[in-house]
Design a protein around this motif. Structure first.
Motif, PDB file in Angstrom:
ATOM      1  N   ASP A   1      75.708  45.641  72.609  1.00 55.59           N
ATOM      2  CA  ASP A   1      74.968  45.831  74.009  1.00 55.59           C
ATOM      3  C   ASP A   1      75.527  46.766  74.948  1.00 55.59           C
ATOM      4  N   GLU A   2      76.383  47.699  74.530  1.00 55.03           N
ATOM      5  CA  GLU A   2      77.050  48.737  75.341  1.00 55.03           C
ATOM      6  C   GLU A   2      77.086  50.177  74.499  1.00 55.03           C
ATOM      7  N   LEU A   3      76.015  50.448  73.756  1.00 57.24           N
ATOM      8  CA  LEU A   3      76.184  51.676  72.694  1.00 57.24           C
ATOM      9  C   LEU A   3      76.377  53.080  73.651  1.00 57.24           C
ATOM     10  N   TYR A   4      75.782  53.086  74.645  1.00 66.04           N
ATOM     11  CA  TYR A   4      75.949  54.309  75.719  1.00 66.04           C
ATOM     12  C   TYR A   4      77.709  54.595  75.875  1.00 66.04           C
ATOM     13  N   GLN A   5      78.187  53.623  76.121  1.00 69.52           N
ATOM     14  CA  GLN A   5      79.534  53.375  76.465  1.00 69.52           C
ATOM     15  C   GLN A   5      80.556  53.864  75.097  1.00 69.52           C
ATOM     16  N   LEU A   6      79.974  53.330  74.051  1.00 70.73           N
ATOM     17  CA  LEU A   6      80.601  53.428  72.542  1.00 70.73           C
ATOM     18  C   LEU A   6      80.588  54.950  72.315  1.00 70.73           C
ATOM     19  N   TYR A   7      79.513  55.321  72.369  1.00 69.29           N
ATOM     20  CA  TYR A   7      78.988  56.812  71.984  1.00 69.29           C
ATOM     21  C   TYR A   7      79.208  57.762  72.910  1.00 69.29           C
ATOM     22  N   SER A   8      79.997  57.433  74.206  1.00 63.37           N
ATOM     23  CA  SER A   8      80.282  58.540  75.314  1.00 63.37           C
ATOM     24  C   SER A   8      81.918  58.934  74.790  1.00 63.37           C
ATOM     25  N   ARG A   9      82.346  58.396  73.810  1.00 63.36           N
ATOM     26  CA  ARG A   9      83.887  58.712  73.417  1.00 63.36           C
ATOM     27  C   ARG A   9      83.837  59.971  72.679  1.00 63.36           C
ATOM     28  N   PRO A  10      84.908  60.717  72.574  1.00 67.06           N
ATOM     29  CA  PRO A  10      85.156  61.920  72.167  1.00 67.06           C
ATOM     30  C   PRO A  10      84.743  61.951  70.764  1.00 67.06           C
ATOM     31  N   GLY A  11      83.796  62.684  70.063  1.00 64.91           N
ATOM     32  CA  GLY A  11      83.413  62.968  68.669  1.00 64.91           C
ATOM     33  C   GLY A  11      82.167  61.848  68.421  1.00 64.91           C
ATOM     34  N   CYS A  12      81.847  61.158  69.176  1.00 66.04           N
ATOM     35  CA  CYS A  12      80.611  60.212  68.962  1.00 66.04           C
ATOM     36  C   CYS A  12      79.271  60.890  69.654  1.00 66.04           C
ATOM     37  N   ALA A  13      78.234  60.787  69.032  1.00 66.78           N
ATOM     38  CA  ALA A  13      77.271  60.818  69.574  1.00 66.78           C
ATOM     39  C   ALA A  13      75.929  59.866  68.993  1.00 66.78           C
ATOM     40  N   TYR A  14      75.126  59.394  69.751  1.00 72.10           N
ATOM     41  CA  TYR A  14      74.046  58.491  69.488  1.00 72.10           C
ATOM     42  C   TYR A  14      72.690  59.074  70.002  1.00 72.10           C
ATOM     43  N   TRP A  15      71.712  58.816  69.235  1.00 70.14           N
ATOM     44  CA  TRP A  15      70.261  59.470  69.820  1.00 70.14           C
ATOM     45  C   TRP A  15      69.339  58.118  69.614  1.00 70.14           C
ATOM     46  N   VAL A  16      68.511  58.101  70.580  1.00 70.39           N
ATOM     47  CA  VAL A  16      67.231  57.218  70.461  1.00 70.39           C
ATOM     48  C   VAL A  16      65.949  57.929  70.205  1.00 70.39           C
ATOM     49  N   VAL A  17      65.162  57.324  69.564  1.00 67.93           N
ATOM     50  CA  VAL A  17      63.955  57.627  69.368  1.00 67.93           C
ATOM     51  C   VAL A  17      62.870  56.918  70.258  1.00 67.93           C
ATOM     52  N   GLU A  18      62.144  57.612  70.975  1.00 69.40           N
ATOM     53  CA  GLU A  18      61.075  57.078  71.821  1.00 69.40           C
ATOM     54  C   GLU A  18      59.406  57.403  71.370  1.00 69.40           C
ATOM     55  N   GLN A  19      58.778  56.485  71.276  1.00 64.10           N
ATOM     56  CA  GLN A  19      57.354  56.775  70.919  1.00 64.10           C
ATOM     57  C   GLN A  19      56.541  56.235  72.192  1.00 64.10           C
ATOM     58  N   ASN A  20      55.889  57.129  72.728  1.00 64.84           N
ATOM     59  CA  ASN A  20      55.087  56.760  74.002  1.00 64.84           C
ATOM     60  C   ASN A  20      55.947  56.015  75.205  1.00 64.84           C
ATOM     61  N   GLY A  21      57.243  56.610  75.107  1.00 65.41           N
ATOM     62  CA  GLY A  21      58.020  55.978  76.146  1.00 65.41           C
ATOM     63  C   GLY A  21      58.929  54.704  75.995  1.00 65.41           C
ATOM     64  N   GLU A  22      58.700  54.153  74.647  1.00 66.92           N
ATOM     65  CA  GLU A  22      59.415  52.974  74.155  1.00 66.92           C
ATOM     66  C   GLU A  22      60.244  53.244  73.054  1.00 66.92           C
ATOM     67  N   VAL A  23      61.364  52.699  73.278  1.00 70.28           N
ATOM     68  CA  VAL A  23      62.700  52.979  72.438  1.00 70.28           C
ATOM     69  C   VAL A  23      62.437  52.194  71.185  1.00 70.28           C
ATOM     70  N   VAL A  24      62.179  53.111  69.782  1.00 68.76           N
ATOM     71  CA  VAL A  24      61.628  52.328  68.624  1.00 68.76           C
ATOM     72  C   VAL A  24      62.778  52.765  67.597  1.00 68.76           C
ATOM     73  N   GLY A  25      63.927  53.203  67.883  1.00 67.45           N
ATOM     74  CA  GLY A  25      64.810  53.656  66.925  1.00 67.45           C
ATOM     75  C   GLY A  25      65.983  54.344  67.338  1.00 67.45           C
ATOM     76  N   GLY A  26      66.934  54.516  66.462  1.00 69.44           N
ATOM     77  CA  GLY A  26      68.150  55.316  66.736  1.00 69.44           C
ATOM     78  C   GLY A  26      69.260  55.259  65.850  1.00 69.44           C
ATOM     79  N   GLY A  27      70.190  56.111  65.984  1.00 66.13           N
ATOM     80  CA  GLY A  27      71.248  56.244  65.177  1.00 66.13           C
ATOM     81  C   GLY A  27      72.363  57.068  65.523  1.00 66.13           C
ATOM     82  N   GLY A  28      73.647  57.170  65.140  1.00 69.78           N
ATOM     83  CA  GLY A  28      74.648  57.972  65.601  1.00 69.78           C
ATOM     84  C   GLY A  28      75.734  58.290  64.653  1.00 69.78           C
ATOM     85  N   VAL A  29      76.783  58.861  65.151  1.00 71.38           N
ATOM     86  CA  VAL A  29      77.834  59.220  64.184  1.00 71.38           C
ATOM     87  C   VAL A  29      79.001  59.283  65.169  1.00 71.38           C
ATOM     88  N   ALA A  30      80.169  58.765  64.480  1.00 68.13           N
ATOM     89  CA  ALA A  30      81.616  58.641  65.345  1.00 68.13           C
ATOM     90  C   ALA A  30      82.545  58.858  64.321  1.00 68.13           C
TER      91      ALA A  30
END
Length: 167
Positions: free
Chosen positions: A49-78
């Motif tokens: 429930d806190e992926l933004y905080q988790l992926y704000s750490r060094p070396g980390c990144a997470y992307w969300v995918v929106e379709q028509n303004g709605e989050v429909v997916g995502g993925g990241g690396v750490a």
């Protein structure tokens, strides 16, 4: 006359306001495939429930995918926990049915791998489960190779498919 409006797709870095939406996507997709918390899948991760905080750490990144303004997916690396410092992990790649089959997962994974290279990682690890055949096929096409045992300490004990890619 039947006219279909074009779907607007955006792929962007996660924001704090996305936490609830992407956690919901992960829970929905996990339920769809029977990936229950008691089996040690991502849905059991304490940071879900806190992926933004988790992926704000060094070396980390997470992307969300929106379709028509709605989050429909995502993925990241750490960075891969309990591992050599040059190994990262492709993590939390989940897409709702409406976002599948459009090349979005491939595009997101390629962005994550490029980010990992730019951060100095030389290898990328991932774990999944054998019945997610479409995902495994994607990872194979991206150059991931199957390995015999787990790396690091992910806590995902029922993810029996482990793969590694040289970046």
């Amino acid at each position: 006359m039947n006219v279909t409006a074009p779907v607007e797709v955006k792929m962007r870095r996660i924001a704090a306001a996305d936490n609830a939406a992407i956690a919901s996507v992960i829970r929905q997709v996990s339920a769809e495939y029977g990936l229950t918390a008691d089996k040690g899948y991502t849905v059991a991760d304490p940071e879900l429930d806190e992926l933004y905080q988790l992926y704000s750490r060094p070396g980390c990144a997470y992307w969300v995918v929106e379709q028509n303004g709605e989050v429909v997916g995502g993925g990241g690396v750490a960075p891969l926990k309990c591992s050599e410092p040059d190994i990262c992990e492709l993590q939390k790649m989940y897409f709702l049915p409406s976002a599948r089959g459009q090349g979005l997962a491939k595009k997101l994974a390629q962005m994550a791998l490029e980010h990992a290279r730019a951060k100095g990682f030389t290898r990328c690890y991932l774990e999944t489960t054998a019945f997610l055949t479409d995902a495994i096929g994607l990872y194979e096409r991206l150059g991931f190779e199957h390995i015999d045992g787990p790396l690091g300490c992910t806590g995902h004990v029922d993810c029996e498919v482990r793969m590694l890619k040289t970046l």
